[in-house]
Every structure is written in structure tokens, then in C-alpha cells.
Scaffold this active site. Structure first.
Site, short mmCIF file in Angstrom:
data_model
loop_
_atom_site.label_atom_id
_atom_site.label_comp_id
_atom_site.label_asym_id
_atom_site.label_seq_id
_atom_site.Cartn_x
_atom_site.Cartn_y
_atom_site.Cartn_z
N LYS A 7 0.84 -1.21 -0.24
CA LYS A 7 0.12 -0.10 0.22
C LYS A 7 0.82 1.28 -0.01
O LYS A 7 2.04 1.07 0.55
CB LYS A 7 -0.91 -0.11 1.03
N ASP A 8 0.29 2.46 -0.42
CA ASP A 8 0.90 3.60 -0.69
C ASP A 8 1.46 4.16 0.70
O ASP A 8 0.82 3.77 1.80
CB ASP A 8 0.05 4.77 -1.06
N LYS A 9 2.59 5.00 0.73
CA LYS A 9 3.24 5.33 2.16
C LYS A 9 2.15 6.68 2.47
O LYS A 9 1.67 6.79 3.30
CB LYS A 9 4.50 5.80 1.98
#
Length: 622
Positions: free
Chosen positions: A336-338
């Protein structure tokens, strides 16, 4: 959309299929502007509480060859598959509610299932309507072939009920299927339940009635201790001998058979009954073995992880330290995105639910939360999800230069344009890392070429920043002193520290670097290879559009199923002919492009040649 100037330069070929004027805007101004919620295999958002989730098993394609993500993805998604299945009724000839003439004392009625109606209800509760319908169809098909004396050609047919993580639900479903369809067996493959024909049932039907065979296999499945099953009275000694031989040959390690004269019989031609009992020693030993295995069994705890503005591997490293495990003990379906608020399903080994609950308050300080904590029977694997749901806020909206149209109208036009034309489903910049000097696809290419020392050095290449992490990396590249670098590397950089510890132990040789790479979890090891494959896919799409535009041309690959998934049969991929190009048979959203892999079909036009040339450029072969 603007996120990062460097990324716009690096990924300038990543353009949508559109001739719309468009507008400017900014995404990810703050983590709360970008919310990602994973969708599990049952189609449920993982941020919902578990008591809100419906335990329905979704069908997975049977005998399908897995093909990695490939498509010009259309924006619109359709529920279910484009296959039509008619409803089948009246196929369960063997499902009798009336008591068999066979004598069953303390048997099925006291076993794991109380009644046929309850088993039907269990299947209805555990399986979604479509899967239940397909299961009935599969059962009918097997029964009809047997009744028509048609032999099953080739390998034994199978039907998958899908993956079910909860071990208790799996056990109930195994029993429910066997009780409703005694002529079928169920087999567990990790967390997946596969249904097959019960060939031993068919063999027994040559010796006894179908009704008796059904009742016997229900008795075996129930496994009720101290219970017995009795076949119908039989006056034929040779026939009884054949039944004894069959039962002992097939199930002799589990049960024993004995013949007893019926209580009221004619002494000249006595009726004799065959009684089956579970072997006491075998049964008890089996019970003990199960308890022993249960004590030694690895514990798996599932949970939903919420994190904010936190890189996933950093989050796992922190959780690992708090729980006293290593990062490779965690499994997940996807990264998942940071710079976002993300929700995803996770499973951790060797940690009880109670232990995980105890650190809830501590991890809140790191902008993490865990909930939906529960025991499961298996880990997760990459790709074990239906997708992700995004809530995205676009800020700083403004018109294009020299565009005099109303901004609001332009935005509404853009939305309609995407709805109608769809978009190219590019892999986004987060797949390739946030680094300026080294990108994840470069590490993946080094791995594919078995250049392990180079891969390690790329992984530990510093950015032009003066902070403890980059100072430690700079020191390592200058000295290759793993022990010294370890003393400089901050504690929270769990991946880097694990790698350095292994390098200190095994050395900076090719073999030492291989051993060091195995300090990473499997999902992380293969992530870099996936990153390289994803980069080539992105470039292939851009080349395809630049070469042929939105026309479908000879040699293109098209998917014949509108409901594109990562799993679909090779038969669904079709090579476009010259005649089909002339007739405009296919639309651009049906065109698919392969992600690099083994035994992959490539387009037979300039795009296929491009794949060969790019791989050759990078020192690889198809």
C-alpha cells in the site's frame, strides 16, 4: 495530476487514452487526501468490523491458468462472470430423508450433522448463491455420468469452492458437502476446498445399494466414536465376503467389520448382517495425534492494519519488534501507498490474538491501528484480494493554459470521458519506489540476471540526503563493512539491519549476498522482480499506443471475456486476424498485454517484436 516533478519526468510515457483538454490538480497534499481500503476475496472492505462481514465463499475459476495482470482496463466493472448457468433441480437422488432399512445405532443421527436439512442450510449459509448453484451442477453432472454408465475421461474432474481462511468454517464446509453429496469427496489445498468424485462410492455401489453406500459414507464422515453402521441383511455368503473385503481393503486402518446373524431368521437360510465399527485403538491413537499436532501447530492471527503516512515495510518492522517476531512472519495480499491512510488485511505467525491486542496502544504512537483480530489457519499470499477502494481528494484545481472554458464544466467533462472511454491501467510510481538514484525495477533486473552483489549494492545505495540512514548506506558502499554499517543504521530500519546482519555473517561474496537476500520475507524478495516486470508492461502499453493508437490491429491479443481478472483460461486470449482488423471486430478495451513470465503468449506484431528487443537490451530472454 501533479504529485512529484521527478516522477513526471521518469514516467512521462504514462499517459491516459484521452483527447480531452483536461485540467490541473494536486493529489496527496496530505495523507488524508488519499485513502486506500483493500477489498478481500469475498468482496468486502477490510476496514469493516468482522461482525459486519458476511462469510460467503466466492467461486474461483476451475482449471484456469493463472495469468498475471494484463489489460487496457476499462473503468466500468461488472459483478460476477459473463457465464450463464441454468438452475439444476431433482439431481440429489441419493439424498433421502426417510430412514434406511439399514440399522444405524448411535451412528449418523448422533454424528456431526443432525439432519439433511441442516446440512443444506449450512451450505446455504457458507456458500454464496452462485457457488452453491455451481456445486449442485457439478454434483448432478457426476451423478448423471455414473447413472448413464459414462466413464469420466482424463483426469478426475474438480470443482473449487474457493479459499476459506477460517479453519472452523472449512471443517464445517468439508462435512456439509460430504453429508449432502456422499458420492463426492472434499480435499484441502492450503485454505482452498476442492470437490471431486468419490470413486470408492461408485465401487461400493457395485456391491450394495446406492442408499446403503450413501449412508455408509455419511457414517465414515461423521467419525462418531463408539458408533456402528449395519448393512442390510444378506443371505449370500460370497456377497458378504466381497463386502468385507472391500471395506477392509479401503478403510481397514479406520474401521473393522463383523458378521452377525439377524435376531429373527430362518435357520435353514439365515439372514446375516455386516456391522462396521471404528477401530478403538486406531481411533483413539488418531485422536491423540490430532491433539499433539494441535499443540505443535503454528499459530496464525489475522487482523486489519490501518497506517497513516508510513511505509509498509517500516510498519512491519515496528510491529515485529513489538511482538518479538521477524518481518517475514507477516503476510499480506498487497503493498500500500506510504503517503496515504491505508487499510489492509494481514496475518502474523506465532502470535496469539491476545498478544496482538496488548500492543494496540503502543502502535498508535506510530500512526498505526490493528483491529478485526482473530485466529485463522493459514497465511496470506500476494494477490489474494479482489482489489482496492480509493477515496481521493484533488486540490488546487485550475484550468489548462489558454483554456477559457468553465473549470467546473471541464471537470465534469473529464469524469464523463473516463466513464465512457476508460483508462490505461498503468502501474503507478509507488511500484517503483520513491528513490531518486535507484528504483525498485533496477534491483529486480539485477536479481533476474543473478547479479546478487549488484542487487545488494543497489538496495543499499544512499540518496543525496544527510540523515543517519543515508550516512550509514554511504559508509557501506565506501567500505563494505557490514558490521560497522550495522552500528550506524537506525533501529527502525528493520530490512536494512536484517540484510547487514546476514552480510556480516556470510560476507559480500555472490553466495553471501544470496544468503543475505533470503533474510527478507518472500513477498519482499519477489516484489523487486515484479517491479521490473511492471515497468516493462508500462513501456509496452505506451509503445502500443504510440504505434497503433486505439485501433485493434492484426497480431494484437484480445481477451474474449469482458470480466477481466488475473485468473482466466488461455482459451480466453485470442490473436486478432487480418480479417478481424478489417471488420473492426474488437474494441481497444479488449486488448491485453502480457506481464513478463514463464510460457507467456506475446502479440504477433510490432509490439511482440518490441518485447523481444527490450528483453535482449536488458540481457534477458523470454
Amino acid at each position: 495530476m501533479e504529485e512529484d516533478t521527478d516522477f513526471r519526468i521518469r514516467f512521462s510515457s504514462l499517459r491516459f487514452i484521452t483527447d480531452h483538454v483536461g485540467f490541473h490538480g494536486t493529489i496527496k497534499s496530505s495523507p488524508s487526501d488519499f485513502v486506500v481500503i483493500e477489498i478481500d476475496e469475498q468482496g468486502q472492505l477490510v476496514n469493516k468490523a468482522t461482525n459486519e462481514l458476511i462469510s460467503k465463499v466466492q467461486p474461483e475459476p476451475n482449471n484456469f491458468a493463472k495469468k498475471t495482470k494484463l489489460d487496457f482496463q476499462n473503468l466500468s466493472f461488472k459483478e460476477g462472470r459473463n457465464q450463464e448457468f441454468s438452475t439444476f433441480t431433482g439431481c440429489s437422488d441419493d439424498d433421502h430423508n426417510d430412514q434406511s432399512p439399514s440399522v444405524k445405532e448411535d451412528t449418523i443421527s448422533d454424528g456431526t450433522s443432525n439432519s439433511e436439512e441442516e446440512k443444506v442450510d449450512v451450505l446455504g449459509n457458507l456458500l454464496d448463491e452462485k457457488t452453491n448453484e455451481l456445486l449442485n451442477h457439478f454434483a448432478c453432472d457426476i451423478k448423471e455420468k455414473w447413472n448413464s454408465k459414462t466413464e469420466l475421461i482424463g483426469s478426475s474432474p474438480e470443482f473449487s469452492l474457493g479459499r476459506i481462511l477460517d479453519k472452523n468454517q472449512r471443517a464445517i464446509l468439508h462435512s456439509a458437502v460430504r453429508q449432502k453429496f456422499p458420492f463426492l469427496i472434499t480435499v484441502g489445498r492450503n485454505s482452498e476446498i476442492v470437490v471431486k468424485p468419490n470413486l470408492e462410492f461408485k465401487e461400493l455401489c457395485h456391491l450394495v445399494s446406492e442408499e446403503e453406500a450413501s449412508d455408509f459414507f455419511k457414517y465414515l464422515d461423521a467419525k462418531k466414536e463408539n458408533s456402528k453402521f449395519t448393512f442390510k441383511p444378506d443371505t449370500n455368503k460370497d456377497h458378504r465376503k466381497a463386502v468385507h473385503h472391500f471395506i477392509n481393503k479401503k478403510f481397514g486402518n479406520l474401521v473393522e467389520t463383523k458378521s452377525f446373524p439377524e435376531l429373527s431368521y430362518n435357520t435353514g437360510n439365515p439372514n446375516v448382517v455386516i456391522t462396521v465399527r471404528f477401530r478403538e485403538k486406531t481411533h483413539k491413537h488418531r485422536k491423540r495425534s490430532l491433539f499433539e499436532c494441535r499443540d505443535q501447530k503454528v499459530i496464525y492471527t489475522a487482523f486489519t492494519l490501518r497506517k497513516e503516512n508510513l511505509e509498509m515495510f517500516e510498519a512491519l518492522g515496528f510491529l515485529a519488534i513489538k511482538l518479538g517476531v521477524i518481518p517475514s512472519d507477516f503476510s499480506y495480499a498487497g503493498l500500500k501507498d506510504k503517503k496515504a491512510i491505508t487499510y489492509q488485511a494481514m496475518v502474523v505467525r506465532k502470535v496469539t490474538p491476545e498478544r496482538l491486542k496488548n500492543i494496540e496502544k503502543e502502535i498508535e504512537k506510530k500512526r498505526m491501528n490493528v483491529f478485526n483480530i482473530r485466529s485463522v489457519d493459514d497465511s496470506l499470499r500476494l494477490g489474494q484480494l479482489k482489489g482496492n477502494h480509493f477515496d481521493i481528494i484533488i486540490r488546487n484545481l485550475r484550468s489548462q493554459i489558454n483554456d477559457s472554458a468553465n473549470l467546473r464544466e471541464r471537470i465534469l467533462e473529464a469524469i464523463e470521458n473516463v466513464k465512457n472511454k476508460g483508462f490505461v491501467n498503468y502501474y503507478g510510481p509507488q511500484r517503483f519506489g520513491m528513490g531518486r538514484k535507484v528504483h525498485t525495477d533496477q534491483i529486480g533486473l539485477a536479481l533476474l540476471k543473478s547479479k546478487m552483489v549488484e542487487a545488494i549494492k543497489l538496495f543499499l545505495t544512499p540518496e543525496d540526503l544527510d540523515d543517519p540512514v543515508n550516512r550509514a548506506k554511504k559508509y557501506f558502499l565506501q567500505t563494505e563493512d557490514a558490521k560497522g554499517t550495522l552500528s550506524l543504521m537506525p533501529e527502525f530500519k528493520v530490512r536494512e539491519r536484517a540484510l547487514l546482519e546476514s552480510l556480516h555473517r556470510f560476507g559480500m561474496t555472490e553466495e553471501g549476498c544470496i544468503q543475505a537476500w533470503f533474510s527478507f520475507p518472500h513477498s519482499m524478495r519477489i516484489f523487486y522482480v515484479h517491479a521490473y516486470s511492471s515497468k516493462i508492461w508500462n513501456e509496452a502499453v505506451s509503445y502500443r499506443l504510440a504505434t497503433y493508437g486505439s485501433r485493434v490491429v492484426e497480431g494484437d491479443l484480445v481477451c474474449l471475456d469482458e470480466d477481466i481478472d488475473e485468473h482466466f483460461p488461455n482459451s480466453k486470449v485470442h490473436l486478432v486476424t487480418e480479417e478481424e482488423e478489417s471488420a473492426d471486430t474488437y474494441a481497444i478495451h479488449q486488448v491485453v498485454l502480457p506481464v513478463l513470465g514463464y510460457n507467456i503468449q506475446y502479440p504477433k506484431n510490432k509490439v511482440g517484436q518490441w518485447y523481444q528487443e527490450v528483453l535482449s537490451r536488458d540481457g534477458l530472454q523470454t
